[in-house]
Enzyme design. Structure first.
Site, PDB file in Angstrom:
ATOM      1  N   ASP A  40     -11.353   8.141  18.704  1.00  0.00           N
ATOM      2  CA  ASP A  40     -11.485   6.974  17.642  1.00  0.00           C
ATOM      3  C   ASP A  40     -11.133   5.666  18.281  1.00  0.00           C
ATOM      4  O   ASP A  40     -10.541   5.590  19.474  1.00  0.00           O
ATOM      5  CB  ASP A  40     -10.762   7.392  16.490  1.00  0.00           C
ATOM      6  CG  ASP A  40      -9.310   7.846  16.622  1.00  0.00           C
ATOM      7  OD1 ASP A  40      -8.842   7.665  17.846  1.00  0.00           O
ATOM      8  OD2 ASP A  40      -8.424   8.335  16.033  1.00  0.00           O
ATOM      9  N   ASN A  57      -0.787  12.266   6.324  1.00  0.00           N
ATOM     10  CA  ASN A  57      -1.868  12.716   5.305  1.00  0.00           C
ATOM     11  C   ASN A  57      -2.811  13.739   5.524  1.00  0.00           C
ATOM     12  O   ASN A  57      -3.677  14.161   4.981  1.00  0.00           O
ATOM     13  CB  ASN A  57      -2.645  11.403   4.580  1.00  0.00           C
ATOM     14  CG  ASN A  57      -3.410  10.837   5.708  1.00  0.00           C
ATOM     15  OD1 ASN A  57      -3.536  11.125   6.769  1.00  0.00           O
ATOM     16  ND2 ASN A  57      -4.130   9.632   5.260  1.00  0.00           N
ATOM     17  N   HIS A  91      -4.816  13.559   8.496  1.00  0.00           N
ATOM     18  CA  HIS A  91      -6.067  13.016   8.868  1.00  0.00           C
ATOM     19  C   HIS A  91      -6.191  13.608  10.544  1.00  0.00           C
ATOM     20  O   HIS A  91      -5.071  13.938  10.826  1.00  0.00           O
ATOM     21  CB  HIS A  91      -6.142  11.670   8.774  1.00  0.00           C
ATOM     22  CG  HIS A  91      -5.493  10.686   9.715  1.00  0.00           C
ATOM     23  ND1 HIS A  91      -4.800   9.495   9.063  1.00  0.00           N
ATOM     24  CD2 HIS A  91      -4.925  10.813  10.970  1.00  0.00           C
ATOM     25  CE1 HIS A  91      -4.191   8.916  10.274  1.00  0.00           C
ATOM     26  NE2 HIS A  91      -4.355   9.609  11.291  1.00  0.00           N
ATOM     27  N   GLU A 117      -9.894  10.459   7.269  1.00  0.00           N
ATOM     28  CA  GLU A 117      -8.770  10.547   6.281  1.00  0.00           C
ATOM     29  C   GLU A 117      -9.268  11.456   5.181  1.00  0.00           C
ATOM     30  O   GLU A 117     -10.434  11.838   5.145  1.00  0.00           O
ATOM     31  CB  GLU A 117      -9.057   9.124   5.483  1.00  0.00           C
ATOM     32  CG  GLU A 117      -8.699   7.795   6.698  1.00  0.00           C
ATOM     33  CD  GLU A 117      -7.068   7.688   6.998  1.00  0.00           C
ATOM     34  OE1 GLU A 117      -6.488   8.716   6.497  1.00  0.00           O
ATOM     35  OE2 GLU A 117      -6.509   6.428   7.048  1.00  0.00           O
TER      36      GLU A 117
END
Ligand code: GLP
Length: 232
Positions: free
Chosen positions: A65, A130, A132, A137
Protein backbone atom coordinates in the site's frame (compact mmCIF):
# COMPACT_ATOMS: atom_id res chain seq x y z
CA UNK A 1 -4.36 -20.61 10.62
CA UNK A 2 -1.18 -21.62 12.39
CA UNK A 3 0.16 -19.55 15.30
CA UNK A 4 3.77 -19.26 16.41
CA UNK A 5 4.14 -17.95 19.96
CA UNK A 6 7.57 -16.49 20.63
CA UNK A 7 9.25 -15.45 23.87
CA UNK A 8 10.01 -11.85 22.91
CA UNK A 9 9.47 -9.20 20.29
CA UNK A 10 13.05 -9.69 19.08
CA UNK A 11 12.48 -13.40 18.65
CA UNK A 12 9.21 -12.80 16.77
CA UNK A 13 10.96 -10.39 14.38
CA UNK A 14 13.79 -12.86 13.84
CA UNK A 15 11.36 -15.71 13.14
CA UNK A 16 9.71 -13.65 10.41
CA UNK A 17 13.05 -12.51 8.97
CA UNK A 18 14.12 -16.16 8.78
CA UNK A 19 10.89 -17.08 6.97
CA UNK A 20 11.64 -14.37 4.39
CA UNK A 21 15.20 -15.57 4.01
CA UNK A 22 14.11 -19.23 3.60
CA UNK A 23 11.60 -18.19 0.96
CA UNK A 24 14.29 -16.31 -0.96
CA UNK A 25 16.78 -19.18 -0.71
CA UNK A 26 14.26 -21.84 -1.73
CA UNK A 27 12.99 -19.90 -4.74
CA UNK A 28 15.51 -17.21 -5.71
CA UNK A 29 13.21 -15.75 -8.38
CA UNK A 30 10.15 -15.41 -6.20
CA UNK A 31 7.88 -12.44 -5.55
CA UNK A 32 7.63 -11.29 -1.94
CA UNK A 33 5.00 -8.87 -0.70
CA UNK A 34 6.37 -6.46 1.89
CA UNK A 35 4.46 -4.56 4.54
CA UNK A 36 5.31 -1.35 6.36
CA UNK A 37 4.55 -0.02 9.84
CA UNK A 38 6.48 -0.02 13.10
CA UNK A 39 6.01 -3.77 13.49
CA UNK A 40 8.20 -4.51 10.48
CA UNK A 41 11.16 -2.30 11.38
CA UNK A 42 12.79 -5.02 13.50
CA UNK A 43 12.05 -7.68 10.87
CA UNK A 44 13.91 -5.76 8.20
CA UNK A 45 16.81 -5.03 10.56
CA UNK A 46 17.06 -8.75 11.37
CA UNK A 47 16.82 -9.62 7.66
CA UNK A 48 19.70 -7.28 6.82
CA UNK A 49 21.79 -8.87 9.59
CA UNK A 50 21.05 -12.40 8.34
CA UNK A 51 21.58 -11.58 4.69
CA UNK A 52 24.37 -11.77 2.26
CA UNK A 53 23.84 -9.10 -0.38
CA UNK A 54 24.18 -11.38 -3.36
CA UNK A 55 21.25 -13.54 -2.25
CA UNK A 56 18.48 -11.42 -3.70
CA UNK A 57 19.48 -10.48 -7.23
CA UNK A 58 16.60 -12.40 -8.88
CA UNK A 59 13.93 -11.50 -6.35
CA UNK A 60 11.04 -9.14 -6.84
CA UNK A 61 9.22 -7.33 -4.08
CA UNK A 62 5.81 -5.75 -4.16
CA UNK A 63 4.55 -3.18 -1.73
CA UNK A 64 1.15 -3.59 -0.16
CA UNK A 65 0.00 0.00 0.00
CA UNK A 66 0.93 3.67 -0.17
CA UNK A 67 -0.53 6.96 0.98
CA UNK A 68 -2.10 9.19 -1.64
CA UNK A 69 -1.14 12.84 -1.55
CA UNK A 70 2.46 12.42 -0.35
CA UNK A 71 5.40 12.70 -2.71
CA UNK A 72 7.44 9.47 -2.98
CA UNK A 73 10.35 11.37 -1.36
CA UNK A 74 8.24 12.31 1.67
CA UNK A 75 9.70 10.64 4.77
CA UNK A 76 6.21 9.45 5.72
CA UNK A 77 5.76 7.58 2.42
CA UNK A 78 6.03 3.81 2.43
CA UNK A 79 8.41 4.13 -0.50
CA UNK A 80 10.89 6.08 1.67
CA UNK A 81 10.39 3.55 4.45
CA UNK A 82 11.25 0.57 2.27
CA UNK A 83 14.14 2.36 0.55
CA UNK A 84 15.68 3.14 3.97
CA UNK A 85 15.09 -0.24 5.61
CA UNK A 86 15.32 -2.75 2.75
CA UNK A 87 16.34 -1.43 -0.66
CA UNK A 88 19.50 0.47 0.28
CA UNK A 89 20.78 -1.78 3.10
CA UNK A 90 20.45 -4.87 0.88
CA UNK A 91 21.78 -3.06 -2.23
CA UNK A 92 18.68 -3.93 -4.22
CA UNK A 93 17.75 -2.14 -7.41
CA UNK A 94 14.53 -0.09 -7.69
CA UNK A 95 13.61 -2.30 -10.69
CA UNK A 96 13.17 -5.19 -8.25
CA UNK A 97 10.32 -3.34 -6.51
CA UNK A 98 6.73 -2.94 -7.60
CA UNK A 99 4.92 -0.03 -5.99
CA UNK A 100 1.16 0.46 -5.98
CA UNK A 101 0.51 3.20 -8.54
CA UNK A 102 -0.63 6.58 -7.35
CA UNK A 103 -2.98 7.08 -10.30
CA UNK A 104 -6.13 5.04 -10.51
CA UNK A 105 -5.78 4.27 -14.25
CA UNK A 106 -2.54 2.31 -13.59
CA UNK A 107 -3.98 0.02 -10.92
CA UNK A 108 -4.96 -2.77 -13.35
CA UNK A 109 -1.40 -2.80 -14.68
CA UNK A 110 -0.11 -3.20 -11.11
CA UNK A 111 -2.25 -6.29 -10.54
CA UNK A 112 -1.30 -7.65 -13.97
CA UNK A 113 2.40 -7.25 -13.16
CA UNK A 114 1.96 -9.34 -10.04
CA UNK A 115 0.23 -12.04 -12.08
CA UNK A 116 2.85 -11.90 -14.84
CA UNK A 117 5.49 -12.63 -12.19
CA UNK A 118 3.53 -15.73 -11.18
CA UNK A 119 1.68 -14.09 -8.28
CA UNK A 120 2.92 -13.30 -4.79
CA UNK A 121 4.76 -16.26 -3.24
CA UNK A 122 4.81 -14.89 0.28
CA UNK A 123 2.94 -11.87 1.61
CA UNK A 124 4.09 -10.28 4.83
CA UNK A 125 1.41 -8.45 6.81
CA UNK A 126 0.99 -6.42 9.96
CA UNK A 127 -2.40 -5.68 11.43
CA UNK A 128 -4.05 -2.41 12.34
CA UNK A 129 -5.61 -2.03 15.78
CA UNK A 130 -9.02 -2.04 14.04
CA UNK A 131 -8.19 -5.23 12.14
CA UNK A 132 -7.17 -3.62 8.87
CA UNK A 133 -4.71 -5.36 6.58
CA UNK A 134 -2.82 -3.19 4.13
CA UNK A 135 -5.25 -0.30 4.17
CA UNK A 136 -8.36 -2.45 3.88
CA UNK A 137 -10.30 -0.75 6.61
CA UNK A 138 -13.38 -2.25 8.35
CA UNK A 139 -16.18 -2.74 5.80
CA UNK A 140 -13.83 -3.83 3.00
CA UNK A 141 -15.09 -6.70 0.87
CA UNK A 142 -13.44 -10.13 0.96
CA UNK A 143 -13.05 -10.09 -2.84
CA UNK A 144 -11.78 -6.49 -3.06
CA UNK A 145 -8.92 -5.72 -5.46
CA UNK A 146 -6.20 -3.05 -5.41
CA UNK A 147 -7.97 0.32 -5.23
CA UNK A 148 -8.08 3.79 -3.74
CA UNK A 149 -9.34 3.61 -0.17
CA UNK A 150 -10.36 6.10 2.50
CA UNK A 151 -8.54 5.92 5.82
CA UNK A 152 -10.47 6.00 9.06
CA UNK A 153 -9.73 8.88 11.42
CA UNK A 154 -8.48 6.27 13.93
CA UNK A 155 -5.87 4.99 11.44
CA UNK A 156 -4.82 8.54 10.52
CA UNK A 157 -4.31 9.32 14.19
CA UNK A 158 -2.40 6.13 15.01
CA UNK A 159 -0.20 6.47 11.90
CA UNK A 160 0.22 10.23 12.52
CA UNK A 161 -0.65 11.21 8.94
CA UNK A 162 -2.77 14.05 7.66
CA UNK A 163 -3.67 12.45 4.31
CA UNK A 164 -6.94 10.53 4.32
CA UNK A 165 -6.56 8.29 1.28
CA UNK A 166 -4.27 5.50 0.15
CA UNK A 167 -3.91 2.87 -2.55
CA UNK A 168 -4.02 -0.61 -1.11
CA UNK A 169 -3.93 -4.13 -2.43
CA UNK A 170 -7.41 -5.54 -1.88
CA UNK A 171 -8.27 -8.41 0.42
CA UNK A 172 -8.89 -10.62 -2.63
CA UNK A 173 -5.48 -9.60 -4.02
CA UNK A 174 -3.75 -10.40 -0.72
CA UNK A 175 -5.63 -13.69 -0.41
CA UNK A 176 -4.16 -14.88 -3.72
CA UNK A 177 -0.65 -14.98 -2.21
CA UNK A 178 0.55 -18.56 -1.88
CA UNK A 179 1.59 -17.96 1.74
CA UNK A 180 0.65 -15.20 4.17
CA UNK A 181 2.69 -14.37 7.27
CA UNK A 182 1.23 -11.88 9.72
CA UNK A 183 3.30 -10.45 12.56
CA UNK A 184 1.78 -8.73 15.59
CA UNK A 185 3.84 -7.43 18.49
CA UNK A 186 3.14 -5.26 21.51
CA UNK A 187 0.22 -4.81 23.87
CA UNK A 188 -1.63 -2.44 21.49
CA UNK A 189 -2.34 -5.49 19.30
CA UNK A 190 -3.51 -7.83 22.08
CA UNK A 191 -7.22 -7.01 21.73
CA UNK A 192 -7.37 -7.31 17.95
CA UNK A 193 -5.40 -10.57 18.07
CA UNK A 194 -7.87 -11.97 20.63
CA UNK A 195 -10.71 -11.02 18.24
CA UNK A 196 -8.92 -12.47 15.21
CA UNK A 197 -8.28 -15.80 16.91
CA UNK A 198 -11.95 -16.11 17.90
CA UNK A 199 -13.74 -14.92 14.74
CA UNK A 200 -13.97 -15.76 11.03
CA UNK A 201 -15.11 -13.75 8.02
CA UNK A 202 -16.20 -10.60 9.84
CA UNK A 203 -16.52 -7.62 7.50
CA UNK A 204 -15.88 -5.26 10.43
CA UNK A 205 -12.45 -6.87 10.94
CA UNK A 206 -10.83 -7.53 7.55
CA UNK A 207 -8.00 -9.68 8.94
CA UNK A 208 -10.57 -12.38 9.82
CA UNK A 209 -11.06 -13.03 6.08
CA UNK A 210 -7.57 -14.56 5.99
CA UNK A 211 -8.37 -17.34 8.40
CA UNK A 212 -9.62 -19.66 5.66
CA UNK A 213 -6.38 -19.22 3.69
CA UNK A 214 -4.55 -22.59 3.50
CA UNK A 215 -1.17 -21.06 4.44
CA UNK A 216 -1.87 -18.29 6.93
CA UNK A 217 0.73 -18.05 9.68
CA UNK A 218 0.38 -15.67 12.62
CA UNK A 219 3.58 -14.86 14.55
CA UNK A 220 3.10 -13.27 17.97
CA UNK A 221 5.21 -11.90 20.77
CA UNK A 222 3.98 -12.43 24.37
CA UNK A 223 2.37 -8.96 24.61
CA UNK A 224 0.29 -9.40 21.44
CA UNK A 225 -0.72 -12.92 22.51
CA UNK A 226 -1.61 -11.90 26.07
CA UNK A 227 -5.42 -11.91 25.67
CA UNK A 228 -5.85 -14.95 23.45
CA UNK A 229 -7.08 -17.25 26.19
CA UNK A 230 -9.14 -14.68 28.07
CA UNK A 231 -12.85 -15.32 27.84
CA UNK A 232 -13.84 -11.65 27.29
C1 GLP B 1 -0.50 0.50 8.60
C2 GLP B 1 -0.20 -0.25 7.30
C3 GLP B 1 -0.33 -1.70 7.51
C4 GLP B 1 0.31 -2.05 8.85
C5 GLP B 1 -0.54 -1.53 9.95
C6 GLP B 1 0.10 -1.69 11.33
O1 GLP B 1 -1.48 1.42 8.51
N1 GLP B 1 -1.01 0.12 6.19
O2 GLP B 1 0.27 -2.39 6.44
O3 GLP B 1 0.36 -3.43 8.98
O4 GLP B 1 -0.93 -0.23 9.71
O5 GLP B 1 1.09 -0.76 11.54
P1 GLP B 1 2.09 -0.83 12.78
O6 GLP B 1 3.01 -1.94 12.48
O7 GLP B 1 2.77 0.50 12.78
O8 GLP B 1 1.27 -1.07 13.98
Amino acid sequence: MKIIHTKSQLEAEKVVAEILLDQALNKPSCLIGLATGKTMVGVYKALVELSNESQYKELHFTMLDEYLGLSPQDKMSFRSYIEDLVMRPLHLSPEQFIFPPLIESAIQDFEKRLMDLGGVDLQLLGIGQNGHIGFNEPGSEKNSRTRVVNLTSETMKINKVSVNQAVSMGIGTIYEAKKIVMLATGSSKAEIIRYLVNHEDQKNTPATFLKSHPHFLLVLDPAAAAKINLNI
